[in-house]
Design an enzyme around this catalytic site. Structure first.
Site, mmCIF file in Angstrom:
data_model
loop_
_atom_site.group_PDB
_atom_site.id
_atom_site.type_symbol
_atom_site.label_atom_id
_atom_site.label_comp_id
_atom_site.label_asym_id
_atom_site.label_seq_id
_atom_site.Cartn_x
_atom_site.Cartn_y
_atom_site.Cartn_z
ATOM 1 N N GLY A 10 0.793 -1.228 0.000
ATOM 2 C CA GLY A 10 0.000 0.000 0.000
ATOM 3 C C GLY A 10 0.828 1.282 0.000
ATOM 4 O O GLY A 10 0.292 2.382 0.125
ATOM 5 N N GLU B 68 -4.015 5.445 -12.356
ATOM 6 C CA GLU B 68 -5.226 4.642 -12.538
ATOM 7 C C GLU B 68 -6.439 5.474 -12.168
ATOM 8 O O GLU B 68 -6.363 6.324 -11.288
ATOM 9 C CB GLU B 68 -5.204 3.418 -11.601
ATOM 10 C CG GLU B 68 -4.577 2.212 -12.214
ATOM 11 C CD GLU B 68 -4.545 1.002 -11.297
ATOM 12 O OE1 GLU B 68 -5.042 1.056 -10.149
ATOM 13 O OE2 GLU B 68 -3.993 -0.011 -11.743
ATOM 14 N N LYS C 181 -4.634 -5.402 4.184
ATOM 15 C CA LYS C 181 -5.751 -6.269 4.552
ATOM 16 C C LYS C 181 -5.791 -6.542 6.052
ATOM 17 O O LYS C 181 -4.749 -6.728 6.683
ATOM 18 C CB LYS C 181 -5.627 -7.604 3.803
ATOM 19 C CG LYS C 181 -5.713 -7.423 2.291
ATOM 20 C CD LYS C 181 -5.118 -8.587 1.546
ATOM 21 C CE LYS C 181 -5.004 -8.239 0.063
ATOM 22 N NZ LYS C 181 -4.146 -9.190 -0.667
ATOM 23 N N GLU D 239 -5.026 -10.191 -8.283
ATOM 24 C CA GLU D 239 -5.853 -9.281 -7.487
ATOM 25 C C GLU D 239 -6.671 -8.346 -8.381
ATOM 26 O O GLU D 239 -6.143 -7.778 -9.335
ATOM 27 C CB GLU D 239 -4.964 -8.441 -6.562
ATOM 28 C CG GLU D 239 -4.208 -9.274 -5.546
ATOM 29 C CD GLU D 239 -3.598 -8.441 -4.426
ATOM 30 O OE1 GLU D 239 -3.424 -8.983 -3.324
ATOM 31 O OE2 GLU D 239 -3.295 -7.242 -4.631
ATOM 32 N N GLU E 18 -3.053 -6.162 -9.655
ATOM 33 C CA GLU E 18 -1.698 -6.728 -9.649
ATOM 34 C C GLU E 18 -1.761 -8.235 -9.463
ATOM 35 O O GLU E 18 -2.805 -8.794 -9.133
ATOM 36 C CB GLU E 18 -0.831 -6.093 -8.548
ATOM 37 C CG GLU E 18 -1.275 -6.435 -7.144
ATOM 38 C CD GLU E 18 -0.216 -6.101 -6.090
ATOM 39 O OE1 GLU E 18 0.969 -5.941 -6.433
ATOM 40 O OE2 GLU E 18 -0.587 -6.015 -4.911
ATOM 41 N N ASN F 190 0.323 -11.325 -7.315
ATOM 42 C CA ASN F 190 1.343 -11.700 -6.340
ATOM 43 C C ASN F 190 1.831 -13.102 -6.663
ATOM 44 O O ASN F 190 1.046 -14.049 -6.734
ATOM 45 C CB ASN F 190 0.783 -11.643 -4.915
ATOM 46 C CG ASN F 190 0.555 -10.206 -4.478
ATOM 47 O OD1 ASN F 190 1.365 -9.337 -4.745
ATOM 48 N ND2 ASN F 190 -0.557 -9.947 -3.824
ATOM 49 N N ARG G 85 3.429 -15.440 -5.116
ATOM 50 C CA ARG G 85 3.858 -16.149 -3.898
ATOM 51 C C ARG G 85 2.636 -16.627 -3.134
ATOM 52 O O ARG G 85 1.512 -16.302 -3.495
ATOM 53 C CB ARG G 85 4.648 -15.173 -3.014
ATOM 54 C CG ARG G 85 3.811 -13.933 -2.712
ATOM 55 C CD ARG G 85 4.400 -13.009 -1.702
ATOM 56 N NE ARG G 85 3.758 -11.712 -1.727
ATOM 57 C CZ ARG G 85 2.626 -11.398 -1.130
ATOM 58 N NH1 ARG G 85 1.961 -12.303 -0.439
ATOM 59 N NH2 ARG G 85 2.112 -10.192 -1.219
ATOM 60 N N VAL H 137 -0.608 -14.275 2.791
ATOM 61 C CA VAL H 137 -0.960 -14.359 4.209
ATOM 62 C C VAL H 137 -2.317 -15.062 4.363
ATOM 63 O O VAL H 137 -2.498 -15.926 5.221
ATOM 64 C CB VAL H 137 -1.029 -12.939 4.831
ATOM 65 C CG1 VAL H 137 -1.508 -12.999 6.275
ATOM 66 C CG2 VAL H 137 0.316 -12.236 4.733
HETATM 67 P P1 ADP Z 1 0.013 -2.853 -3.159
HETATM 68 O O1 ADP Z 1 0.853 -3.627 -4.117
HETATM 69 O O2 ADP Z 1 0.739 -1.700 -2.525
HETATM 70 O O3 ADP Z 1 -0.718 -3.717 -2.193
HETATM 71 P P2 ADP Z 1 -2.345 -2.697 -4.886
HETATM 72 O O4 ADP Z 1 -2.293 -2.221 -6.287
HETATM 73 O O5 ADP Z 1 -2.461 -4.178 -4.664
HETATM 74 O O6 ADP Z 1 -1.072 -2.123 -4.088
HETATM 75 O O7 ADP Z 1 -3.542 -1.988 -4.122
HETATM 76 C C1 ADP Z 1 -3.728 -2.121 -2.740
HETATM 77 C C2 ADP Z 1 -5.075 -1.554 -2.370
HETATM 78 O O8 ADP Z 1 -5.151 -0.162 -2.733
HETATM 79 C C3 ADP Z 1 -6.270 -2.189 -3.060
HETATM 80 O O9 ADP Z 1 -6.709 -3.352 -2.412
HETATM 81 C C4 ADP Z 1 -7.283 -1.067 -2.959
HETATM 82 O O10 ADP Z 1 -7.810 -0.987 -1.647
HETATM 83 C C5 ADP Z 1 -6.443 0.183 -3.191
HETATM 84 N N1 ADP Z 1 -6.406 0.533 -4.627
HETATM 85 C C6 ADP Z 1 -5.473 0.162 -5.541
HETATM 86 N N2 ADP Z 1 -5.771 0.628 -6.760
HETATM 87 C C7 ADP Z 1 -6.919 1.322 -6.652
HETATM 88 C C8 ADP Z 1 -7.763 2.069 -7.573
HETATM 89 N N3 ADP Z 1 -7.454 2.194 -8.867
HETATM 90 N N4 ADP Z 1 -8.870 2.662 -7.065
HETATM 91 C C9 ADP Z 1 -9.193 2.574 -5.754
HETATM 92 N N5 ADP Z 1 -8.456 1.900 -4.856
HETATM 93 C C10 ADP Z 1 -7.330 1.274 -5.274
#
Ligand code: ADP
Length: 449
Positions: free
Chosen positions: A165, A200, A237, A275, A287, A289, A291, A294
């Site tokens: 995050g 995005e 999470k 995801e 994205e 992952n 691996r 958790v």
């Molecule tokens: P990280 O790799 O840092 O975990 P992610 O791309 O998986 O980043 O996103 C983590 C979280 O951030 C998502 O589960 C969601 O809650 C929020 N998020 C990511 N992209 C968006 C988006 N385009 N719009 C709204 N929330 C987002």
């Protein structure tokens, strides 16, 4: 076939892997820092090696120290767990060069998915729907402004190397874009040593729904359904559940097929999680992952499949032990991440655990490496355990969760258990009426829209 597995990790996930090794009759090796001399993974593995001082950079993240530990013990395979070196392509590559099996995907796939811009481009190529956004990297504030204007605000500036995050900044209007762009870039540089960012569309009320996949080197790719991980704090999470209440069998099968076709298309190996954000009935890839995650026990609970065992099988060149048709989803599972943190402020609370008693009984699984008298070192992640409950229905699962939470006795450190106790009676939570912002509103961190 591998003859001995070294676990390049600590805490509950190291125990998780040791357990799978033991059930498969494979000897295991624990590695540990000097701060983890008395850790449970050291006690439970067949052998252990101290690999350095407390700082993770000089121990759990030290590739030379881990290779040396493999050589000393004769381990011919490494399981990286999650975090630490689990998504480090260089590590996978170096192991390979030393004829040590990396229990995970190829270095090439780790590399590809570690760069979120490249991952998104690959997803598009493989027919996976993605969040609308910039065409690759955005290099200047002017470009960011133009992308935002074209797409419509709000937008999210995200780090290409992002994780946990971090390096994510929202721009609600055009006035915010310059600052969001600049701060996301500098945060990304500081956290990941890479300042590349992309943009995005910011989705207002999505859920986070991810698809678990498992693939072997014989061309088989199977999906194990979804996990709903919408309950988050600072994009991290907090509680995960499966199945998601917003998907029916047809929707699950549809997205599952898209994902498994893509995995076959790229010849992916091992377990992985794709995801998505999910809004108004549509999936948007964010994205992948590469691996074990958790929250994998939630999937294990509803499918009865041991994901670590499958990882080891696939790494040995064996076929997955099941086909898509064999996968049957049964009941409902919820996982609570229990951290040694103040439940209101989330400040870490390391220290000595005076008393520890874990819940048990039917449908209750506790993955943890703590024990009475254990001192939680201040150097690592504050996750101290995961409580996973499984029951026939979501309603029964909530009852069981309440019962299990009530059985905990942890004295000496603060934990996030009271947060889950507070969450349980909430009507929206009981109805699974939530999105990715819901928990922060519940916690008073932000206003409801
Ligand atoms: P990280 O790799 O840092 O975990 P992610 O791309 O998986 O980043 O996103 C983590 C979280 O951030 C998502 O589960 C969601 O809650 C929020 N998020 C990511 N992209 C968006 C988006 N385009 N719009 C709204 N929330 C987002």
């Amino acid at each position: 076939m591998v003859s001995k597995i070294l676990i390049a990790n600590r805490g509950e996930i190291a125990l998780r892997v040791i357990r799978a090794c033991r059930e498969m009759g494979i000897p295991s090796v624990a590695v540990h820092s000097t701060a983890d001399d008395t850790a449970m993974h050291v006690r439970l593995a067949d052998e252990s090696v101290c690999i350095g001082p407390p700082s993770a950079a000089n121990s759990y993240l030290s590739i030379p120290a881990i290779i040396a530990a493999c050589e000393i013990t004769g381990a011919d395979a490494v399981h990286p767990g999650y975090g630490f070196l689990s998504e480090n392509a260089k590590f996978a590559q170096i192991l390979e060069e030393h004829n040590i099996t990396f229990i995970g995907p190829t270095a090439e796939h780790i590399n590809l998915m570690g760069d979120k811009i490249a991952a998104k481009a690959k997803a598009i190529e493989l027919g996976i729907p993605v969040v609308p956004g910039s065409d690759g990297e955005v290099k200047t504030a002017e470009e960011a402004r133009a992308v935002g204007a074209e797409m419509g605000f709000p937008v999210l500036v995200k780090a290409a190397s992002g994780g946990g995050g971090r390096g994510m900044k929202i721009a609600l209007t055009e006035d915010d874009i310059e600052e969001a762009f600049t701060t996301a870039r500098s945060e990304a540089k500081a956290a990941f040593g890479d300042d590349a960012v992309y943009i995005e569309k910011y989705l207002g009320k999505p859920r986070h729904i991810e698809i678990q996949v498992a693939c072997d080197t014989h061309g088989n790719a199977v999906h194990l359904g979804e996990r709903d991980c919408s309950l988050q704090r600072r994009h991290q999470k907090v509680l995960e559940e499966a199945p998601s209440t917003v998907l029916d069998d047809a929707a699950r099968a549809k997205i599952g097929k898209i994902v498994t076709d893509a995995m076959v298309g790229m010849s992916y190996r091992g377990v992985g999680t794709v995801e998505f954000l999910y809004e108004n009935g549509e999936f948007y890839f964010i994205e992948m992952n590469t691996r074990l995650q958790v929250e994998h026990p939630v999937t294990e609970a509803i499918t009865g499949i041991d994901l670590v065992r499958e990882q080891i099988r696939v790494a040995q060149g064996e076929k997955l032990s099941f086909t898509q048709d064999d996968v049957k989803f049964s009941g409902h599972a919820i996982e609570c991440r229990i951290n040694a943190e103040n439940p209101e402020t989330f400040t870490p609370s390391p220290g000595k655990i005076q008393t520890y008693h874990a819940p048990g009984g039917l449908g209750v699984r506790m993955d943890s490496a703590i024990y009475s008298g254990y001192s939680i070192p201040p150097y690592y992640d504050s996750l101290i355990g995961k409580l996973i409950v499984h029951a026939e229905t979501r309603e029964a699962c909530l009852m069981r969760l309440e019962r299990a939470l009530g059985e905990f006795a942890i004295d000496g450190v603060e934990t996030t258990i009271p947060l889950f106790e507070k969450l349980l009676p909430n009507e929206d939570f009981r109805k699974a009426n939530y999105d990715i912002h819901w928990l922060e509103v519940f916690l008073g961190m932000k206003e409801a829209d």
